[in-house]
Motif scaffolding. Structure first.
Motif, PDB file in Angstrom:
ATOM      1  N   GLY A 257      -4.225  18.670   9.118  1.00 11.45           N
ATOM      2  CA  GLY A 257      -5.042  18.470  10.312  1.00 11.45           C
ATOM      3  C   GLY A 257      -5.628  17.095  10.494  1.00 11.45           C
ATOM      4  O   GLY A 257      -6.426  16.875  11.409  1.00 11.45           O
ATOM      5  N   MET A 258      -5.232  16.116   9.658  1.00 12.82           N
ATOM      6  CA  MET A 258      -5.853  14.793   9.737  1.00 12.82           C
ATOM      7  C   MET A 258      -5.363  13.961  10.930  1.00 12.82           C
ATOM      8  O   MET A 258      -5.942  12.922  11.239  1.00 12.82           O
ATOM      9  N   LEU A 259      -4.326  14.417  11.618  1.00 15.46           N
ATOM     10  CA  LEU A 259      -3.853  13.703  12.797  1.00 15.46           C
ATOM     11  C   LEU A 259      -4.427  14.297  14.081  1.00 15.46           C
ATOM     12  O   LEU A 259      -4.056  13.892  15.182  1.00 15.46           O
ATOM     13  N   GLY A 260      -5.347  15.243  13.950  1.00 13.64           N
ATOM     14  CA  GLY A 260      -5.949  15.884  15.114  1.00 13.64           C
ATOM     15  C   GLY A 260      -6.775  14.920  15.940  1.00 13.64           C
ATOM     16  O   GLY A 260      -7.440  14.023  15.408  1.00 13.64           O
ATOM     17  N   ILE A 261      -6.756  15.098  17.270  1.00 10.72           N
ATOM     18  CA  ILE A 261      -7.517  14.218  18.167  1.00 10.72           C
ATOM     19  C   ILE A 261      -8.655  14.972  18.862  1.00 10.72           C
ATOM     20  O   ILE A 261      -9.323  14.420  19.729  1.00 10.72           O
TER      21      ILE A 261
ATOM     22  N   THR B  53       6.681  11.145   4.516  1.00 14.71           N
ATOM     23  CA  THR B  53       6.088  12.179   3.661  1.00 14.71           C
ATOM     24  C   THR B  53       4.569  12.159   3.765  1.00 14.71           C
ATOM     25  O   THR B  53       3.918  13.201   3.912  1.00 14.71           O
ATOM     26  N   HIS B  54       3.984  10.959   3.693  1.00 14.59           N
ATOM     27  CA  HIS B  54       2.532  10.843   3.848  1.00 14.59           C
ATOM     28  C   HIS B  54       2.086  11.382   5.200  1.00 14.59           C
ATOM     29  O   HIS B  54       1.112  12.139   5.297  1.00 14.59           O
ATOM     30  N   MET B  55       2.796  10.984   6.253  1.00 17.26           N
ATOM     31  CA  MET B  55       2.403  11.389   7.597  1.00 17.26           C
ATOM     32  C   MET B  55       2.486  12.905   7.767  1.00 17.26           C
ATOM     33  O   MET B  55       1.600  13.529   8.360  1.00 17.26           O
ATOM     34  N   LYS B  56       3.531  13.515   7.219  1.00 15.12           N
ATOM     35  CA  LYS B  56       3.691  14.970   7.343  1.00 15.12           C
ATOM     36  C   LYS B  56       2.584  15.700   6.608  1.00 15.12           C
ATOM     37  O   LYS B  56       2.042  16.698   7.111  1.00 15.12           O
ATOM     38  N   CYS B  57       2.235  15.210   5.425  1.00 14.82           N
ATOM     39  CA  CYS B  57       1.136  15.834   4.678  1.00 14.82           C
ATOM     40  C   CYS B  57      -0.171  15.739   5.452  1.00 14.82           C
ATOM     41  O   CYS B  57      -0.925  16.724   5.552  1.00 14.82           O
TER      42      CYS B  57
ATOM     43  N   TYR C  76       0.838  -1.199   0.000  1.00 15.24           N
ATOM     44  CA  TYR C  76       0.000   0.000   0.000  1.00 15.24           C
ATOM     45  C   TYR C  76       0.875   1.252   0.000  1.00 15.24           C
ATOM     46  O   TYR C  76       1.977   1.254   0.560  1.00 15.24           O
ATOM     47  N   PRO C  77       0.380   2.364  -0.597  1.00 20.43           N
ATOM     48  CA  PRO C  77       1.138   3.618  -0.519  1.00 20.43           C
ATOM     49  C   PRO C  77       1.340   4.088   0.923  1.00 20.43           C
ATOM     50  O   PRO C  77       2.389   4.610   1.282  1.00 20.43           O
ATOM     51  N   PHE C  78       0.307   3.857   1.781  1.00 18.87           N
ATOM     52  CA  PHE C  78       0.414   4.257   3.182  1.00 18.87           C
ATOM     53  C   PHE C  78      -0.532   3.407   4.012  1.00 18.87           C
ATOM     54  O   PHE C  78      -1.712   3.274   3.700  1.00 18.87           O
ATOM     55  N   ALA C  79       0.007   2.813   5.059  1.00 18.32           N
ATOM     56  CA  ALA C  79      -0.792   2.018   6.001  1.00 18.32           C
ATOM     57  C   ALA C  79       0.000   1.901   7.289  1.00 18.32           C
ATOM     58  O   ALA C  79       1.213   2.102   7.302  1.00 18.32           O
ATOM     59  N   THR C  80      -0.687   1.584   8.380  1.00 15.94           N
ATOM     60  CA  THR C  80      -0.005   1.385   9.655  1.00 15.94           C
ATOM     61  C   THR C  80      -0.084  -0.090  10.033  1.00 15.94           C
ATOM     62  O   THR C  80      -1.047  -0.773   9.700  1.00 15.94           O
ATOM     63  N   ASN C  81       0.946  -0.561  10.754  1.00  8.93           N
ATOM     64  CA  ASN C  81       1.029  -1.986  11.063  1.00  8.93           C
ATOM     65  C   ASN C  81       0.264  -2.375  12.314  1.00  8.93           C
ATOM     66  O   ASN C  81       0.131  -3.553  12.616  1.00  8.93           O
ATOM     67  N   PHE C  82      -0.182  -1.390  13.089  1.00 11.95           N
ATOM     68  CA  PHE C  82      -1.108  -1.662  14.184  1.00 11.95           C
ATOM     69  C   PHE C  82      -2.085  -0.509  14.239  1.00 11.95           C
ATOM     70  O   PHE C  82      -2.083   0.345  13.348  1.00 11.95           O
TER      71      PHE C  82
ATOM     72  N   ASN D 237      -0.771   4.276  16.484  1.00 12.51           N
ATOM     73  CA  ASN D 237       0.470   4.366  15.724  1.00 12.51           C
ATOM     74  C   ASN D 237       0.811   5.803  15.352  1.00 12.51           C
ATOM     75  O   ASN D 237       1.934   6.270  15.574  1.00 12.51           O
ATOM     76  N   LEU D 238      -0.148   6.522  14.791  1.00 15.01           N
ATOM     77  CA  LEU D 238       0.133   7.874  14.302  1.00 15.01           C
ATOM     78  C   LEU D 238       0.310   8.869  15.441  1.00 15.01           C
ATOM     79  O   LEU D 238       1.093   9.818  15.338  1.00 15.01           O
ATOM     80  N   ARG D 239      -0.395   8.661  16.543  1.00 19.39           N
ATOM     81  CA  ARG D 239      -0.186   9.519  17.719  1.00 19.39           C
ATOM     82  C   ARG D 239       1.228   9.338  18.258  1.00 19.39           C
ATOM     83  O   ARG D 239       1.906  10.292  18.633  1.00 19.39           O
ATOM     84  N   GLU D 240       1.661   8.096  18.286  1.00 18.59           N
ATOM     85  CA  GLU D 240       2.995   7.773  18.805  1.00 18.59           C
ATOM     86  C   GLU D 240       4.088   8.400  17.946  1.00 18.59           C
ATOM     87  O   GLU D 240       5.028   9.008  18.458  1.00 18.59           O
ATOM     88  N   VAL D 241       3.954   8.257  16.637  1.00 16.38           N
ATOM     89  CA  VAL D 241       5.007   8.683  15.721  1.00 16.38           C
ATOM     90  C   VAL D 241       5.069  10.201  15.577  1.00 16.38           C
ATOM     91  O   VAL D 241       6.146  10.781  15.412  1.00 16.38           O
ATOM     92  N   SER D 242       3.915  10.861  15.642  1.00 19.88           N
ATOM     93  CA  SER D 242       3.896  12.309  15.435  1.00 19.88           C
ATOM     94  C   SER D 242       4.169  13.106  16.708  1.00 19.88           C
ATOM     95  O   SER D 242       4.297  14.325  16.668  1.00 19.88           O
TER      96      SER D 242
END
Length: 405
Positions: free
Chosen positions: A269-273, A260-264, A178-184, A189-194
């Motif tokens: 604002g897609m990582l907002g909680i 790059t995907h994550m930064k975009c 996939y172009p972008f996916a998380t393994n868990f 995952n995205l909260r942890e990485v960002s």
């Protein structure tokens, strides 16, 4: 007397735990798999029946509801609860265990849904309640946290008088296509990485910007990979239990495409909680993003390549400086062939089963709340070799490293 085991959570890790408990049914006895979505449990149970010929029970439970959890624990007759639900639900499940007097295990520390913060504070605060209930709570029995904690304890027991520095190294060189996916879980995952990075040195925490510190590590059986400093919860307990520690860091590999995907996504604002309004409805951007991304549990059949997770420790033994690298390599396709899950779920689920196995067998015992490194590492390390996660040790010269210039 036949033991009874309750597993809560039916994602990728829950699938692995259910399979591996079933493969060790002499220890785990009657197994119940429960989740909010019972159809996921039924799919896993069907696969276990077809693949290894063992029947497990399934049930529906809301892990946010203590009364429902209490009813589930009591009706299952569980001797242990293996929590592989969301980290948001750790506290409710822990409280249900203290109220029913049943041992507890999880794979990741509590995280509040509205605050991207990882710490053991609220789980450690339940130590007295666990003691009063005469039960044991084992925290972080995954791979990292989990196996990495045990690696540190093993190094401390067998290779060092004092460990001065530890680098925890997590490399996933798998490719799911996939172009972008998380393994868990995408939200976790995205909260942890960002989040901002942190490491501990000379008695204090030092904060860094996300992905600020990068090193290229040469991972055995994989090769050189870009590795970025993150904060990870096992460091919080290891600084309490490893003698002589002066610095501990955590590094994880990421490819340029992922970053790059994550930064975009972060920039728009897609990582907002926090809730936002969309066409008269309230939505949380990160939750919406999670619905768009591939389900991590579906990646198994597509993923190829290997993982390598370990610790790189430096310290003193008999007055001499030494360096030890303990690591484990898993192959995604082999993991899928065994339990229908990719390697990231496998390397988390197998240690959860092992931790529970040692509790049920009485090899790890205690009353209260514990982290992995507080117990004798040897029986756990032996089980890793037996249960599908064989590990290796490399002893290096005092000044040797695996950083690629």
């Amino acid at each position: 007397m036949n033991k009874k085991t309750l597993i809560i959570g039916a994602g990728g890790v829950g699938n692995v735990v259910a399979f591996k408990c079933a493969m060790n049914s002499d220890t785990f006895g009657d197994i119940t798999l429960a989740s909010r979505t019972v159809s996921k449990c039924e799919t896993i149970a069907k696969n276990i029946q077809e693949k290894i010929g063992l029947h497990i029970q399934t049930a529906s439970v809301d892990a946010d509801s203590i009364p429902e959890l209490i009813d589930m624990i009591q009706s299952s007759g569980a001797d242990i609860v293996i929590n592989v639900a969301l980290p948001y639900q750790d506290l409710t499940i822990m409280d249900a265990c203290t109220q029913t007097g049943v041992n507890y295990l999880d794979t990741a520390n509590y995280e509040h849904p509205d605050t991207a913060k990882f710490e053991y504070k609220e789980q450690w605060a339940r130590d007295e309640a666990f003691k009063k209930s005469n039960i044991m709570g084992l925290l972080g029995s995954g791979f990292d946290p989990g196996v990495t904690n045990v690696f540190c304890a093993y190094a401390q027991k067998h290779y060092f008088d004092e460990i001065h520095t530890i680098d925890i190294l997590d490399c996933n060189a798998g490719d799911h296509g996939y172009p972008f996916a998380t393994n868990f879980n995408p939200e976790i995952n995205l909260r942890e990485v960002s989040a901002k990075g942190r490491y501990w040195e000379q008695g204090k925490w030092i904060e860094t910007d996300p992905m600020e510190i990068k090193q290229i590590w040469d991972y055995p059986e994989i090769g050189p990979k870009d590795s970025y400093l993150l904060y990870h919860e096992e460091m919080e307990s290891l600084i309490k239990h490893i003698k002589g520690l002066k610095r501990i860091r955590f590094f994880m590999t990421f490819g340029e495409s992922y970053l790059t995907h994550m930064k975009c996504l972060e920039n728009v604002g897609m990582l907002g909680i926090k809730e936002v309004e969309h066409k008269g409805m309230k939505i949380v951007p990160l939750e919406f993003l999670a619905t768009l991304l591939p389900d991590p549990a579906s990646l198994g059949s597509r993923t190829k390549g290997k993982t390598n997770i370990g610790i790189f420790a430096k310290g003193i033994k008999g007055g001499e400086e030494k360096t030890v690298y303990i690591y484990q390599v898993s192959d995604h396709e082999k993991c899928y062939a065994e339990v229908l899950s990719q390697g990231v779920s496998y390397t988390t689920g197998v240690p959860a089963m092992i931790g529970a196995k040692l509790i049920l067998e009485g090899k790890w015992q205690g009353k209260g709340v514990f982290n992995m490194e507080e117990f004798d590492p040897d029986p756990f390390m032996d089980e890793l070799n037996v249960q599908g996660l064989p590990w290796k040790v490399i002893e290096l010269g005092a000044n040797e490293t695996r950083i690629v210039d």
